[in-house]
Design a protein around this motif. Sequence first.
Motif, PDB file in Angstrom:
ATOM      1  N   ASP B 660      46.783 125.486  65.063  1.00 39.85           N
ATOM      2  CA  ASP B 660      47.237 124.494  64.181  1.00 39.85           C
ATOM      3  C   ASP B 660      46.381 123.378  64.136  1.00 39.85           C
ATOM      4  OD1 ASP B 660      48.006 123.558  61.833  1.00 39.85           O
ATOM      5  OD2 ASP B 660      49.903 123.851  61.989  1.00 39.85           O
ATOM      6  N   LEU B 661      45.623 123.394  62.584  1.00 43.19           N
ATOM      7  CA  LEU B 661      45.210 121.971  62.692  1.00 43.19           C
ATOM      8  C   LEU B 661      45.557 121.058  62.083  1.00 43.19           C
ATOM      9  CD1 LEU B 661      41.319 122.211  61.061  1.00 43.19           C
ATOM     10  CD2 LEU B 661      42.050 121.511  63.060  1.00 43.19           C
ATOM     11  N   SER B 662      46.957 121.375  60.967  1.00 42.47           N
ATOM     12  CA  SER B 662      47.483 119.472  61.034  1.00 42.47           C
ATOM     13  C   SER B 662      47.514 118.747  61.875  1.00 42.47           C
ATOM     14  CB  SER B 662      48.281 119.894  59.991  1.00 42.47           C
ATOM     15  OG  SER B 662      49.769 120.936  60.985  1.00 42.47           O
ATOM     16  N   PRO B 663      48.202 118.917  63.465  1.00 46.74           N
ATOM     17  CA  PRO B 663      48.784 117.580  63.381  1.00 46.74           C
ATOM     18  C   PRO B 663      47.580 116.521  63.767  1.00 46.74           C
ATOM     19  CG  PRO B 663      49.134 119.529  64.843  1.00 46.74           C
ATOM     20  CD  PRO B 663      48.091 120.220  63.761  1.00 46.74           C
ATOM     21  N   ILE B 664      46.047 116.742  63.618  1.00 52.61           N
ATOM     22  CA  ILE B 664      45.260 116.207  63.736  1.00 52.61           C
ATOM     23  C   ILE B 664      45.344 114.775  62.777  1.00 52.61           C
ATOM     24  CG2 ILE B 664      42.826 115.477  62.794  1.00 52.61           C
ATOM     25  CD1 ILE B 664      42.082 118.341  63.740  1.00 52.61           C
ATOM     26  N   ALA B 665      45.698 115.006  61.693  1.00 56.31           N
ATOM     27  CA  ALA B 665      45.724 113.489  60.458  1.00 56.31           C
ATOM     28  C   ALA B 665      47.016 113.083  60.993  1.00 56.31           C
ATOM     29  CB  ALA B 665      46.109 114.609  59.221  1.00 56.31           C
ATOM     30  N   GLU B 666      48.669 113.593  62.202  1.00 56.14           N
ATOM     31  CA  GLU B 666      49.656 113.024  62.201  1.00 56.14           C
ATOM     32  C   GLU B 666      48.806 112.518  63.406  1.00 56.14           C
ATOM     33  OE1 GLU B 666      52.240 115.620  63.433  1.00 56.14           O
ATOM     34  OE2 GLU B 666      52.788 114.161  65.241  1.00 56.14           O
ATOM     35  N   ALA B 667      47.874 112.713  64.015  1.00 54.77           N
ATOM     36  CA  ALA B 667      47.323 112.305  65.500  1.00 54.77           C
ATOM     37  C   ALA B 667      46.766 110.822  64.926  1.00 54.77           C
ATOM     38  CB  ALA B 667      46.375 112.894  66.287  1.00 54.77           C
ATOM     39  N   CYS B 668      46.216 110.773  63.651  1.00 59.58           N
ATOM     40  CA  CYS B 668      45.620 108.859  63.813  1.00 59.58           C
ATOM     41  C   CYS B 668      46.278 108.138  62.986  1.00 59.58           C
ATOM     42  CB  CYS B 668      44.768 110.073  62.395  1.00 59.58           C
ATOM     43  SG  CYS B 668      42.965 110.702  62.646  1.00 59.58           S
ATOM     44  N   ASP B 669      46.973 108.870  62.334  1.00 56.96           N
ATOM     45  CA  ASP B 669      48.709 107.716  62.477  1.00 56.96           C
ATOM     46  C   ASP B 669      48.934 107.452  63.702  1.00 56.96           C
ATOM     47  OD1 ASP B 669      49.489 107.960  59.705  1.00 56.96           O
ATOM     48  OD2 ASP B 669      51.355 107.945  60.064  1.00 56.96           O
ATOM     49  N   THR B 670      49.212 108.132  64.594  1.00 56.24           N
ATOM     50  CA  THR B 670      49.989 107.673  66.029  1.00 56.24           C
ATOM     51  C   THR B 670      49.644 106.816  66.597  1.00 56.24           C
ATOM     52  OG1 THR B 670      51.171 109.952  66.338  1.00 56.24           O
ATOM     53  CG2 THR B 670      51.460 108.400  67.589  1.00 56.24           C
ATOM     54  N   ALA B 671      48.017 106.910  66.495  1.00 58.47           N
ATOM     55  CA  ALA B 671      46.765 106.401  67.441  1.00 58.47           C
ATOM     56  C   ALA B 671      46.954 104.816  66.470  1.00 58.47           C
ATOM     57  CB  ALA B 671      45.472 107.210  66.802  1.00 58.47           C
ATOM     58  N   ALA B 672      46.971 104.898  65.386  1.00 57.33           N
ATOM     59  CA  ALA B 672      47.012 103.363  64.194  1.00 57.33           C
ATOM     60  C   ALA B 672      48.026 102.659  64.909  1.00 57.33           C
ATOM     61  CB  ALA B 672      46.948 103.679  62.694  1.00 57.33           C
ATOM     62  N   LYS B 673      50.119 103.403  64.429  1.00 56.06           N
ATOM     63  CA  LYS B 673      50.887 102.692  65.168  1.00 56.06           C
ATOM     64  C   LYS B 673      50.545 102.752  66.636  1.00 56.06           C
ATOM     65  CE  LYS B 673      53.594 105.091  62.584  1.00 56.06           C
ATOM     66  NZ  LYS B 673      54.999 106.976  62.572  1.00 56.06           N
ATOM     67  N   ALA B 674      50.148 102.757  67.464  1.00 56.18           N
ATOM     68  CA  ALA B 674      50.115 102.681  69.031  1.00 56.18           C
ATOM     69  C   ALA B 674      49.108 101.750  69.162  1.00 56.18           C
ATOM     70  CB  ALA B 674      49.381 103.719  69.607  1.00 56.18           C
ATOM     71  N   THR B 675      48.029 101.626  68.306  1.00 58.03           N
ATOM     72  CA  THR B 675      46.653 100.561  68.451  1.00 58.03           C
ATOM     73  C   THR B 675      48.045  99.295  67.929  1.00 58.03           C
ATOM     74  OG1 THR B 675      45.674 101.437  67.808  1.00 58.03           O
ATOM     75  CG2 THR B 675      44.911  99.315  67.977  1.00 58.03           C
ATOM     76  N   ARG B 676      48.805  99.361  66.656  1.00 61.36           N
ATOM     77  CA  ARG B 676      49.559  98.274  66.182  1.00 61.36           C
ATOM     78  C   ARG B 676      50.619  97.593  67.462  1.00 61.36           C
ATOM     79  NH1 ARG B 676      50.104  99.990  61.063  1.00 61.36           N
ATOM     80  NH2 ARG B 676      52.128 100.770  61.744  1.00 61.36           N
ATOM     81  N   ARG B 677      50.693  98.531  67.798  1.00 58.06           N
ATOM     82  CA  ARG B 677      51.988  98.498  69.078  1.00 58.06           C
ATOM     83  C   ARG B 677      51.441  97.398  70.538  1.00 58.06           C
ATOM     84  NH1 ARG B 677      55.407  98.890  66.431  1.00 58.06           N
ATOM     85  NH2 ARG B 677      56.228 100.735  65.565  1.00 58.06           N
TER      86      ARG B 677
END
Lengths: 52, 725
Positions: B660-677
Amino acid sequence: MEVLAYLIPISLLLGGVGLVAFVYTVRSNQYEDPEGDARRILNDEWDDKPKP
Amino acid sequence: MTAHATPVKAACPACVAAPAEPVRPVPEDVKIALSLPGIHCSACIAAVERALNAHPGVEDARVNLTLKRAMIKAGPDTQAADLIPVLEHAGYEAHELDPGALSATQADRTGRDLLMRLAVAGFASMNVMLLSVSVWSGATDATRDMFHWISAAIALPAIAFSAQPFFANAWSALRVRRLNMDVPIVLAILLALVTSLWETTLSGEHAYFDAALALTFFLLAGRYLDYRTRAAARSAAEELTALEVPRAIRLVDGAEEEVPVADLRVGDLIMVRPGGRMPVDGEIVSGQSELDRSLLTGETLPVFAKAGLSISAGEVNLTGPLIIRATAVGEDTSLHRMADLVAIAESGRSRYTSLADKAAKLYAPGVHILSALSFLGWFVYSGDIRTALNIAAAVLIITCPCALGLAVPAVTTAASGRLFRSGMLIKHATALERLAEADTVVFDKTGTLTSGMPELTNLRDHRRSDLEVALALAAVSSHPLSVALSRSAGEAGIKPATLSDITERPGYGTEGIWRGQAVRLGRAAWTGGQDTDQTATWLSVGDRPAVAFTFSDSLRPGAAAAVDAFRKAGKKVALISGDTPGAVEALAEKLGIETWQAQALPQDKASCIRELSDQGCRVLMVGDGLNDTAALAAAHVSISPASALDAARVASDIVLLGNDLSPIAEACDTAAKATRRIRENFRIATVYNVIAVPLAVAGLATPLIAALAMSASSITVSLNALRLR
């Protein structure tokens, strides 16, 4: 203050026991699959008798 | 960082208590390793183990949920190929892994070594803290001195053992006259020990043994987390190399034998069955078939293959068995040569400085200067070297980067764990930070947005009798187009016509006799059809002009969702493919992608990415083919699916395990959150320093304040990181 003569060795001993127990768990591979072990406990397959 | 930490020495305090480490035997009996990307709960574990253990020949099977794999002890006759269908029947996707490649990750010496040091530091600091608390709460004179001496007796050997990774790193940095984060750490630890010992001999009031140990403990915790994340990524990379299990059928004097690809030599005759992948570069000696080159070039149309044609490793044989003679094997194949292109493109990426490095660059000199200044200032002011040294040590301890050392690894561990659960592997240490910056997404078509499985598009345009004949002809072939046709026709409820004399002509198609007329299903030239640029197969019935069955590549699950999510997030989406314009345009329209480019050569893809980067875009490249590797390496950050070729996976930062390809978009989100943290964590650490450093410089800091500041900031950043899970 004589009580320190017992308490300090006891506290050191207890710390040492903890450390040895931890070393034992590391050496017997108990941290290889933490997630799986956490789930396995919910499995009732071997509840009646241990896995052969 | 700690990958080259020294192995456990017998002189350590732990080893006095523990027995000498037995050489752990490499588990010889583990014959088969399977990767199970789909398992996630206790029911999965039980189902997989039950299914495997029920299979005759399997002696024992154990699932590791953390690594999502199963290790199987089996008799000599059982092969992974027999077990994969068993699991698929039970509903689990499974891939064979090469247990040889895995054994390296099993005997994880460095990880255990770090864990052991962490434990020693932890237990020692607990004991010393106990004594320190008594001192803080009012022990005086001889009692205080005794407590300090006991603390020293525990702290010195414990630090000598636990802090070795820091000593080694600091030394290797100093040797080449550079500063890294470990230099101030080592300086703080050593200075704290020296001043504390000195104070203790003079019956002084303040000793920092507990601080030195707590420092070691917190920093080791950060190191261990960091190592775990990287080890997971490394083992995943090895696991994926193992995914393509390298076996080939070699013909020796006419007899077939199955050998690992690594054993093939130039000049060997190799049999490639329909559906098999070319293991080496070579030339076809005999046989006729069609080749699927989509992984290498992105073309979806199969290529006709006959004796004399050169083939490259990675192409898939579709219809007839082929015998090839190897002309290049292993490292020399075109697959591996592509890696050179990648190496050139990658040099740009290695220039990326991570947030942690940026922080360290500011931090290390700042701390040294501050501590040196307070030493000088106090020395000039009081003229007492002991006071000055004490204050300098307090400054170093309080500013020491406990929180900084934990800030990044705690967040990346939490984020990687979360992405792993949704089926993504982070291979590169700075991949998350780069992913968070991506503002443009470039997709490859074949094999990435599409699954590479054709789908019949014009079922409704045909007569029922034609469909019945076509279905009868398609049923005997394993060609992907035939399979797709059978599936669609079967779903539409069409029954095959009765034909006689059905034969498959490898490389051309199938033919037969229907009501006295010759019928053929296959290539345009063979059936008399008109070649188009769409994927198609033709049916001719008697003398009637051939009719075309057209196919389009079916979308990969989640492709539309991923593209949508990116567009909603305001990112530019583009499509670059090596396929024909017709096919690319159709897909771009279907997904609503406005920017697309067809018939792109590998160099075109890479230069397109470079152009975008020159315009200031941060490009996320998602691709799987060999023709994508250079682009994957040139992009700011890249993702490839697990089905991609080795070279593409090596070139990308993140690997998508599932279909499934859909986790890619979610990964971008998680990455942005991680950088913020991570940034938040840096701010938290700075705030603690801003409060505590003036106290230390003013000479007001006590070991109690140091311990409070250190623990509080470390715990706060860890908790902040946990919010990501």
